[in-house]
Design a protein around this motif. Structure first.
Motif, PDB file in Angstrom:
ATOM      1  N   LEU A 259       0.839  -1.192   0.000  1.00 56.53           N
ATOM      2  CA  LEU A 259       0.000   0.000   0.000  1.00 56.53           C
ATOM      3  C   LEU A 259       0.875   1.243   0.000  1.00 56.53           C
ATOM      4  CD1 LEU A 259      -2.440  -1.108   2.869  1.00 56.53           C
ATOM      5  CD2 LEU A 259      -2.781  -1.427   0.410  1.00 56.53           C
ATOM      6  N   PHE A 260       0.359   2.334  -0.583  1.00 56.46           N
ATOM      7  CA  PHE A 260       1.091   3.601  -0.599  1.00 56.46           C
ATOM      8  C   PHE A 260       0.145   4.720  -0.173  1.00 56.46           C
ATOM      9  CE2 PHE A 260       3.041   7.425  -2.199  1.00 56.46           C
ATOM     10  CZ  PHE A 260       4.392   7.203  -1.991  1.00 56.46           C
ATOM     11  N   PHE A 261       0.561   5.476   0.867  1.00 58.19           N
ATOM     12  CA  PHE A 261      -0.286   6.547   1.412  1.00 58.19           C
ATOM     13  C   PHE A 261       0.567   7.774   1.738  1.00 58.19           C
ATOM     14  CE2 PHE A 261      -2.325   8.884   4.816  1.00 58.19           C
ATOM     15  CZ  PHE A 261      -3.630   8.979   4.359  1.00 58.19           C
ATOM     16  N   PRO A 262       0.020   8.967   1.441  1.00 61.22           N
ATOM     17  CA  PRO A 262      -1.191   9.267   0.689  1.00 61.22           C
ATOM     18  C   PRO A 262      -0.931   9.224  -0.812  1.00 61.22           C
ATOM     19  CG  PRO A 262      -0.198  11.318   1.435  1.00 61.22           C
ATOM     20  CD  PRO A 262       0.638  10.210   2.001  1.00 61.22           C
ATOM     21  N   TYR A 263      -1.953   8.840  -1.545  1.00 60.32           N
ATOM     22  CA  TYR A 263      -1.856   8.725  -2.990  1.00 60.32           C
ATOM     23  C   TYR A 263      -2.602   9.905  -3.617  1.00 60.32           C
ATOM     24  CZ  TYR A 263      -2.568   6.671  -7.663  1.00 60.32           C
ATOM     25  OH  TYR A 263      -2.600   6.429  -9.014  1.00 60.32           O
ATOM     26  N   HIS A 264      -1.869  10.791  -4.284  1.00 53.33           N
ATOM     27  CA  HIS A 264      -2.480  11.985  -4.864  1.00 53.33           C
ATOM     28  C   HIS A 264      -2.946  11.699  -6.288  1.00 53.33           C
ATOM     29  CE1 HIS A 264      -1.465  14.065  -1.314  1.00 53.33           C
ATOM     30  NE2 HIS A 264      -0.189  14.282  -1.566  1.00 53.33           N
ATOM     31  N   HIS A 265      -4.068  11.024  -6.397  1.00 54.92           N
ATOM     32  CA  HIS A 265      -4.640  10.657  -7.686  1.00 54.92           C
ATOM     33  C   HIS A 265      -5.190  11.915  -8.376  1.00 54.92           C
ATOM     34  CE1 HIS A 265      -7.274   8.732 -10.652  1.00 54.92           C
ATOM     35  NE2 HIS A 265      -6.620   7.610 -10.423  1.00 54.92           N
ATOM     36  N   PRO A 266      -5.019  12.026  -9.696  1.00 53.16           N
ATOM     37  CA  PRO A 266      -5.509  13.225 -10.389  1.00 53.16           C
ATOM     38  C   PRO A 266      -7.022  13.413 -10.290  1.00 53.16           C
ATOM     39  CG  PRO A 266      -4.769  11.546 -11.957  1.00 53.16           C
ATOM     40  CD  PRO A 266      -4.295  11.120 -10.610  1.00 53.16           C
ATOM     41  N   ARG A 267      -7.767  12.360 -10.033  1.00 57.68           N
ATOM     42  CA  ARG A 267      -9.224  12.464  -9.900  1.00 57.68           C
ATOM     43  C   ARG A 267      -9.670  12.392  -8.437  1.00 57.68           C
ATOM     44  NH1 ARG A 267     -12.077  12.169 -14.647  1.00 57.68           N
ATOM     45  NH2 ARG A 267     -10.953  11.423 -16.495  1.00 57.68           N
ATOM     46  N   LYS A 268      -8.804  12.801  -7.543  1.00 57.89           N
ATOM     47  CA  LYS A 268      -9.097  12.684  -6.116  1.00 57.89           C
ATOM     48  C   LYS A 268     -10.432  13.315  -5.714  1.00 57.89           C
ATOM     49  CE  LYS A 268      -7.169  13.828  -1.555  1.00 57.89           C
ATOM     50  NZ  LYS A 268      -6.012  14.417  -0.818  1.00 57.89           N
ATOM     51  N   PRO A 269     -10.775  14.539  -6.150  1.00 53.50           N
ATOM     52  CA  PRO A 269     -12.050  15.128  -5.721  1.00 53.50           C
ATOM     53  C   PRO A 269     -13.261  14.290  -6.131  1.00 53.50           C
ATOM     54  CG  PRO A 269     -10.620  16.816  -6.638  1.00 53.50           C
ATOM     55  CD  PRO A 269      -9.975  15.502  -6.932  1.00 53.50           C
ATOM     56  N   GLU A 270     -13.259  13.771  -7.366  1.00 55.20           N
ATOM     57  CA  GLU A 270     -14.393  12.961  -7.821  1.00 55.20           C
ATOM     58  C   GLU A 270     -14.479  11.638  -7.063  1.00 55.20           C
ATOM     59  OE1 GLU A 270     -12.622  14.199 -11.911  1.00 55.20           O
ATOM     60  OE2 GLU A 270     -11.998  14.525  -9.808  1.00 55.20           O
ATOM     61  N   ILE A 271     -13.323  11.060  -6.757  1.00 51.80           N
ATOM     62  CA  ILE A 271     -13.291   9.789  -6.027  1.00 51.80           C
ATOM     63  C   ILE A 271     -13.865   9.978  -4.626  1.00 51.80           C
ATOM     64  CG2 ILE A 271     -11.790   8.015  -5.057  1.00 51.80           C
ATOM     65  CD1 ILE A 271      -9.863   8.604  -7.422  1.00 51.80           C
ATOM     66  N   ILE A 272     -13.450  11.046  -3.960  1.00 52.51           N
ATOM     67  CA  ILE A 272     -13.935  11.309  -2.600  1.00 52.51           C
ATOM     68  C   ILE A 272     -15.435  11.584  -2.610  1.00 52.51           C
ATOM     69  CG2 ILE A 272     -13.795  12.908  -0.656  1.00 52.51           C
ATOM     70  CD1 ILE A 272     -10.822  13.231  -1.276  1.00 52.51           C
ATOM     71  N   ALA A 273     -15.904  12.346  -3.590  1.00 53.21           N
ATOM     72  CA  ALA A 273     -17.335  12.642  -3.677  1.00 53.21           C
ATOM     73  C   ALA A 273     -18.147  11.368  -3.866  1.00 53.21           C
ATOM     74  CB  ALA A 273     -17.595  13.615  -4.820  1.00 53.21           C
ATOM     75  N   ARG A 274     -17.632  10.463  -4.708  1.00 55.89           N
ATOM     76  CA  ARG A 274     -18.337   9.204  -4.935  1.00 55.89           C
ATOM     77  C   ARG A 274     -18.335   8.354  -3.672  1.00 55.89           C
ATOM     78  NH1 ARG A 274     -22.152   7.879  -8.635  1.00 55.89           N
ATOM     79  NH2 ARG A 274     -21.912   5.753  -9.475  1.00 55.89           N
ATOM     80  N   ALA A 275     -17.213   8.341  -2.961  1.00 60.54           N
ATOM     81  CA  ALA A 275     -17.129   7.574  -1.723  1.00 60.54           C
ATOM     82  C   ALA A 275     -18.147   8.076  -0.702  1.00 60.54           C
ATOM     83  CB  ALA A 275     -15.719   7.658  -1.143  1.00 60.54           C
ATOM     84  N   GLU A 276     -18.299   9.386  -0.617  1.00 61.94           N
ATOM     85  CA  GLU A 276     -19.287   9.934   0.318  1.00 61.94           C
ATOM     86  C   GLU A 276     -20.696   9.495  -0.077  1.00 61.94           C
ATOM     87  OE1 GLU A 276     -20.574  14.116   2.511  1.00 61.94           O
ATOM     88  OE2 GLU A 276     -19.081  14.144   0.904  1.00 61.94           O
ATOM     89  N   THR A 277     -20.968   9.441  -1.376  1.00 66.84           N
ATOM     90  CA  THR A 277     -22.275   8.977  -1.843  1.00 66.84           C
ATOM     91  C   THR A 277     -22.523   7.534  -1.434  1.00 66.84           C
ATOM     92  OG1 THR A 277     -22.177  10.461  -3.756  1.00 66.84           O
ATOM     93  CG2 THR A 277     -23.727   8.634  -3.886  1.00 66.84           C
ATOM     94  N   PHE A 278     -21.504   6.692  -1.537  1.00 65.32           N
ATOM     95  CA  PHE A 278     -21.646   5.298  -1.109  1.00 65.32           C
ATOM     96  C   PHE A 278     -21.988   5.225   0.383  1.00 65.32           C
ATOM     97  CE2 PHE A 278     -18.384   4.142  -4.601  1.00 65.32           C
ATOM     98  CZ  PHE A 278     -19.388   3.991  -5.536  1.00 65.32           C
ATOM     99  N   HIS A 279     -21.325   6.046   1.191  1.00 65.77           N
ATOM    100  CA  HIS A 279     -21.609   6.059   2.625  1.00 65.77           C
ATOM    101  C   HIS A 279     -23.061   6.447   2.894  1.00 65.77           C
ATOM    102  CE1 HIS A 279     -17.198   6.100   3.061  1.00 65.77           C
ATOM    103  NE2 HIS A 279     -17.389   5.762   4.329  1.00 65.77           N
ATOM    104  N   ARG A 280     -23.557   7.465   2.189  1.00 67.90           N
ATOM    105  CA  ARG A 280     -24.935   7.924   2.403  1.00 67.90           C
ATOM    106  C   ARG A 280     -25.926   6.838   1.989  1.00 67.90           C
ATOM    107  NH1 ARG A 280     -22.983  11.320   5.809  1.00 67.90           N
ATOM    108  NH2 ARG A 280     -21.927  13.135   4.915  1.00 67.90           N
ATOM    109  N   SER A 281     -25.636   6.166   0.880  1.00 65.32           N
ATOM    110  CA  SER A 281     -26.528   5.112   0.402  1.00 65.32           C
ATOM    111  C   SER A 281     -26.656   3.990   1.409  1.00 65.32           C
ATOM    112  CB  SER A 281     -26.010   4.552  -0.929  1.00 65.32           C
ATOM    113  OG  SER A 281     -26.710   3.387  -1.303  1.00 65.32           O
ATOM    114  N   LEU A 282     -25.549   3.641   2.063  1.00 64.49           N
ATOM    115  CA  LEU A 282     -25.538   2.514   2.995  1.00 64.49           C
ATOM    116  C   LEU A 282     -25.793   2.934   4.440  1.00 64.49           C
ATOM    117  CD1 LEU A 282     -22.512   0.611   1.436  1.00 64.49           C
ATOM    118  CD2 LEU A 282     -24.940   0.106   1.154  1.00 64.49           C
TER     119      LEU A 282
END
Length: 290
Positions: free
Chosen positions: A129-152
């Motif tokens: 594993l490598f942390f932190p990983y500064h992915h170019p799509r980080k904002p979209e990934i985080i937004a999607r992750a938050e949506t998954f949390h809300r759904s569940l």
């Protein structure tokens, strides 16, 4: 339960991956997915008993392996076999990474993204594993992750989501873990942020307001490396860990039997390498692996 999670996300339009139970798939008279699929336990861990299949013959062969339940860790084997069915779901293409988060009474806080080192001939097997990983799509990934949390309806606690990020930017949930990241991530995060990360997790667990000021500070970088034996090795003898690494340990005892497949469950050691830059930590970790 991976099957229930996938079904809920698919019904809400949050996943494009179709899925079915192994029991139902074995009744097919022909392969019904457009491409390959992953067979995995509805409740599993560590990529144990996960298989990529793309035909009925491959599915039947994998089902036979499942019935054998060839899992070398007895606690993991018991957990998998006593908690539900196996699920077959369409394989997602892209880059596998994880999203580390804390929820504090409904407030979502992303700690960061974790990149993966994977086995070249079998990307299902994690090598580190490598942390932190500064992915170019980080904002979209985080937004999607938050949506998954809300759904569940996840309201409070630490979470570790494995997601697949496709080239077009779409994000598929692969696994939702209502817990903090595994391996030695508590140590890695403490090194990265220069603080005792276990104190943050303890505050969240006890319902106290955690101090999250570290999220706006600068960070170092950490690579957690998992060492596999060569293929066909069936007994662990010894391991010499690289000098300068931290939290190094053997993950098997001398004389312990291995499966010989050199899969993730055969990991014999692990260690952490840190650096002031991503390039420094990654370069040193790869050199030490060799």
């Amino acid at each position: 339960d991976k099957a229930r999670v996938r079904s809920k996300l698919y019904a809400e339009g949050l996943s494009a991956l179709r899925s079915t139970s192994l029991r139902e798939a074995l009744r097919w008279d022909r392969w019904q997915f457009d491409g390959p699929a992953v067979l995995k336990p509805a409740n599993g861990t560590g990529s144990a008993l996960c298989f990529t299949v793309s035909s009925m013959d491959e599915l039947r062969a994998a089902a036979a392996r499942v019935r054998e339940a060839d899992v070398i860790n007895p606690l993991m084997k018991e957990y998998i076999l006593t908690h539900g069915e196996f699920v077959l779901e369409e394989k997602a293409d892209g880059e596998l990474l994880s999203v580390e988060s804390l929820l504090c009474r409904g407030d979502f806080h992303c700690i960061g993204l974790t990149g993966r080192y994977v086995l070249a001939h079998d990307p299902v097997v994690e090598q580190g594993l490598f942390f932190p990983y500064h992915h170019p799509r980080k904002p979209e990934i985080i937004a999607r992750a938050e949506t998954f949390h809300r759904s569940l309806d996840i309201f409070h606690g630490a979470t570790h989501l494995e997601v697949m990020v496709a080239k077009d930017g779409s994000v598929e949930l692969i696994d939702f873990n209502a817990r903090f990241s595994g391996f030695a991530s508590i140590v890695s995060f403490g090194e990265v942020f220069g603080m005792r990360f276990e104190a943050v997790l303890t505050d969240v667990a006890c319902g106290a307001e955690p101090d999250l000021s570290f999220l706006s500070a600068g960070t170092r970088f950490a690579a957690e490396m998992v060492v596999l034996p060569p293929p066909h090795v069936t007994e662990f003898r010894d391991i010499v860990l690289p000098p300068g690494s931290i939290a190094g340990r053997a993950m098997k005892t001398a004389g312990q039997k291995l499966t010989g497949r050199a899969d993730q469950l055969d990991a014999v050691g692990m260690f952490i390498i840190t650096g002031d830059t991503a390039e420094q930590a990654n370069g040193q970790a790869l050199e030490d692996r060799r």
